[in-house]
Design a protein around this motif. Sequence first.
Motif, PDB file in Angstrom:
ATOM      1  N   MET A  68      -3.956  -3.373 -10.628  1.00  0.00           N
ATOM      2  CA  MET A  68      -4.276  -2.743  -9.326  1.00  0.00           C
ATOM      3  C   MET A  68      -3.383  -1.551  -9.205  1.00  0.00           C
ATOM      4  N   LYS A  69      -3.859  -0.698  -8.822  1.00  0.00           N
ATOM      5  CA  LYS A  69      -3.179   0.748  -8.556  1.00  0.00           C
ATOM      6  C   LYS A  69      -3.049   1.316  -7.158  1.00  0.00           C
ATOM      7  N   LEU A  70      -2.114   1.452  -6.439  1.00  0.00           N
ATOM      8  CA  LEU A  70      -1.920   1.575  -5.224  1.00  0.00           C
ATOM      9  C   LEU A  70      -1.065   3.152  -4.964  1.00  0.00           C
ATOM     10  N   GLY A  71      -1.835   4.198  -4.218  1.00  0.00           N
ATOM     11  CA  GLY A  71      -0.961   5.164  -3.997  1.00  0.00           C
ATOM     12  C   GLY A  71      -0.334   5.193  -2.500  1.00  0.00           C
ATOM     13  N   ILE A  72       0.681   5.658  -2.477  1.00  0.00           N
ATOM     14  CA  ILE A  72       1.450   5.700  -1.242  1.00  0.00           C
ATOM     15  C   ILE A  72       1.355   7.008  -0.696  1.00  0.00           C
ATOM     16  N   VAL A  73       1.008   7.233   0.474  1.00  0.00           N
ATOM     17  CA  VAL A  73       0.885   8.482   1.138  1.00  0.00           C
ATOM     18  C   VAL A  73       1.269   8.347   2.590  1.00  0.00           C
ATOM     19  N   GLY A  74       1.368   9.684   3.227  1.00  0.00           N
ATOM     20  CA  GLY A  74       1.898   9.908   4.582  1.00  0.00           C
ATOM     21  C   GLY A  74       2.532  11.352   4.700  1.00  0.00           C
ATOM     22  N   LEU A  75       2.767  11.593   5.847  1.00  0.00           N
ATOM     23  CA  LEU A  75       3.519  12.994   6.005  1.00  0.00           C
ATOM     24  C   LEU A  75       4.841  12.925   5.408  1.00  0.00           C
ATOM     25  N   PRO A  76       5.650  14.016   5.355  1.00  0.00           N
ATOM     26  CA  PRO A  76       6.827  14.103   4.908  1.00  0.00           C
ATOM     27  C   PRO A  76       7.712  13.167   5.834  1.00  0.00           C
ATOM     28  N   ASN A  77       8.916  12.840   5.283  1.00  0.00           N
ATOM     29  CA  ASN A  77      10.089  12.069   5.895  1.00  0.00           C
ATOM     30  C   ASN A  77       9.534  10.989   6.758  1.00  0.00           C
ATOM     31  N   VAL A  78       8.550  10.186   6.351  1.00  0.00           N
ATOM     32  CA  VAL A  78       8.194   8.902   6.928  1.00  0.00           C
ATOM     33  C   VAL A  78       8.799   7.942   6.227  1.00  0.00           C
ATOM     34  N   GLY A  79       8.977   7.998   5.118  1.00  0.00           N
ATOM     35  CA  GLY A  79       9.934   7.034   4.454  1.00  0.00           C
ATOM     36  C   GLY A  79       9.273   6.121   3.215  1.00  0.00           C
ATOM     37  N   LYS A  80       8.229   7.209   2.541  1.00  0.00           N
ATOM     38  CA  LYS A  80       7.316   6.730   1.557  1.00  0.00           C
ATOM     39  C   LYS A  80       8.152   6.662   0.420  1.00  0.00           C
ATOM     40  N   SER A  81       9.293   7.617  -0.157  1.00  0.00           N
ATOM     41  CA  SER A  81       9.908   7.409  -1.109  1.00  0.00           C
ATOM     42  C   SER A  81      10.832   6.466  -1.204  1.00  0.00           C
ATOM     43  N   THR A  82      11.476   6.280   0.067  1.00  0.00           N
ATOM     44  CA  THR A  82      12.508   5.044   0.154  1.00  0.00           C
ATOM     45  C   THR A  82      11.797   3.643  -0.185  1.00  0.00           C
ATOM     46  N   LEU A  83      10.626   3.602   0.539  1.00  0.00           N
ATOM     47  CA  LEU A  83       9.930   2.256   0.476  1.00  0.00           C
ATOM     48  C   LEU A  83       9.437   2.239  -1.352  1.00  0.00           C
ATOM     49  N   PHE A  84       8.935   3.345  -1.873  1.00  0.00           N
ATOM     50  CA  PHE A  84       8.626   3.336  -3.294  1.00  0.00           C
ATOM     51  C   PHE A  84       9.913   2.985  -4.099  1.00  0.00           C
ATOM     52  N   ASN A  85      11.154   3.674  -3.887  1.00  0.00           N
ATOM     53  CA  ASN A  85      12.400   3.073  -4.517  1.00  0.00           C
ATOM     54  C   ASN A  85      12.490   1.444  -4.382  1.00  0.00           C
ATOM     55  N   ALA A  86      12.682   0.939  -3.175  1.00  0.00           N
ATOM     56  CA  ALA A  86      12.780  -0.289  -2.773  1.00  0.00           C
ATOM     57  C   ALA A  86      11.974  -1.269  -3.586  1.00  0.00           C
ATOM     58  N   ILE A  87      10.722  -0.846  -3.710  1.00  0.00           N
ATOM     59  CA  ILE A  87       9.743  -1.799  -4.318  1.00  0.00           C
ATOM     60  C   ILE A  87       9.671  -1.819  -5.906  1.00  0.00           C
ATOM     61  N   THR A  88      10.078  -0.664  -6.088  1.00  0.00           N
ATOM     62  CA  THR A  88      10.031  -0.207  -7.651  1.00  0.00           C
ATOM     63  C   THR A  88      11.295  -0.527  -8.330  1.00  0.00           C
ATOM     64  N   LYS A  89      12.228  -0.140  -7.605  1.00  0.00           N
ATOM     65  CA  LYS A  89      13.708   0.074  -7.986  1.00  0.00           C
ATOM     66  C   LYS A  89      13.406   1.363  -9.238  1.00  0.00           C
ATOM     67  N   ALA A  90      12.874   2.190  -8.921  1.00  0.00           N
ATOM     68  CA  ALA A  90      12.467   3.467  -9.853  1.00  0.00           C
ATOM     69  C   ALA A  90      13.364   4.479  -9.907  1.00  0.00           C
ATOM     70  N   GLY A  91      14.033   4.572  -8.614  1.00  0.00           N
ATOM     71  CA  GLY A  91      14.778   5.659  -8.372  1.00  0.00           C
ATOM     72  C   GLY A  91      14.424   7.112  -8.283  1.00  0.00           C
ATOM     73  N   ALA A  92      13.279   7.010  -7.267  1.00  0.00           N
ATOM     74  CA  ALA A  92      12.705   8.329  -6.926  1.00  0.00           C
ATOM     75  C   ALA A  92      13.746   8.956  -6.145  1.00  0.00           C
ATOM     76  N   ASP A  93      13.455  10.449  -6.276  1.00  0.00           N
ATOM     77  CA  ASP A  93      14.339  11.281  -5.220  1.00  0.00           C
ATOM     78  C   ASP A  93      13.908  10.913  -3.870  1.00  0.00           C
ATOM     79  N   CYS A  94      14.972  10.867  -3.175  1.00  0.00           N
ATOM     80  CA  CYS A  94      14.840  10.654  -1.607  1.00  0.00           C
ATOM     81  C   CYS A  94      15.903  11.368  -0.820  1.00  0.00           C
TER      82      CYS A  94
END
Length: 364
Positions: free
Chosen positions: A1-27
């Motif tokens: 399963m592949k999910l795309g996280i979208v939204g306006l800038p600064n809504v918390g997308k990358s923070t959420l991505f970091n949290a659930i993947t522990k991938a360390g995306a820039d935020c």
Amino acid sequence: MKLGIVGLPNVGKSTLFNAITKAGADCANYPFCTIEPNVGIVRVPDKRVDRLAEIYHPKNAIHTTIEFVDIAGLVKGASRGEGLGNKFLSNIREVDAIVHVVRAFDDSSIVHVDGQVDPKRDIETINLELVFADLETVEKRMEKTRKMMKSGDRKYQAELALQEKIKSHLEKGMPVRSMSFDEDEAAYVRQLFLLTSKPVLYCANVDEEALSDIDSNLYVRTVRAMAEAENSESVVICARIEEEIAQLDDDERKLFLRELGLEESGLDKLVRASYKLLGLISFLTIGDDEVRAWTIVKGTKAPQAAGKVHSDFEKGFIRAEVVAFDDLMRCGSYAAAREQGLVRSEGRDYVMKDGDVALFRFNV
């Protein structure tokens, strides 16, 4: 399963991505911090796999996985190249479903691209950009179809009629997922990879204070109402809290969630809602080498489920020996479940159920 996280800038997308993947995306607190889409593979939490591993002590315990893609923040006009433009819309075409993160908190220190928080407007902005992008796709396909009609093949007339029907729907600002298609039409629409044909999971990102009384939060109620209006799913998470949870081990995580009065993490909520949205279930297999969970579409029959394990299992399918996970746990072992008559022999027409523990018999 592949999910795309979208939204306006600064809504918390990358923070959420970091949290659930522990991938360390820039935020960071500025628009378009995400330049290239970040991708993270996440193990799907499943206590059944963990419990079976405790009993059978296999060499490997394998959970199913979800691939999350963090798309750069979209803005009004993205389909026409505004912001980082429609370059990132193409990344969404490859996902199974869209996780639309919506800001549901006030914080003057975090910039909102439109000046103030308004979940209804924010959702409509993103949805409209996806509609515009699909309109462009359909119009290009219509041009191609008209050229192909010169061959005299009648199938192109039917395709054009369907394309015109879709275009008319999109021009009303409506997503393709709200349309009805017969089986042949649906197959054709899947080939178009339209963004608005994908199911959407709305994710209301709240602050920590809101977690104590989510139902009274006006922003959350707005997101839920909009999701219900289009038969989509919605979840409420606090991305900042999820980021803290991600740093803890299992015991600390359980204690932290208990202190916050939460029964499950945001990842657990996302996974459960995503499975429901896409109509997915999991069955399990056990053996000395591995205990494993397998994701299938609800309604899948035993031979096709066997094919997920190995193509030879489907080709030479004889039968499936199946026991419900809860029955297996009550009995304590597969042998005990068999003695009590709880291991069933199922044939080709058996429809797999969530939590089935299966042993496939085959001959090639």
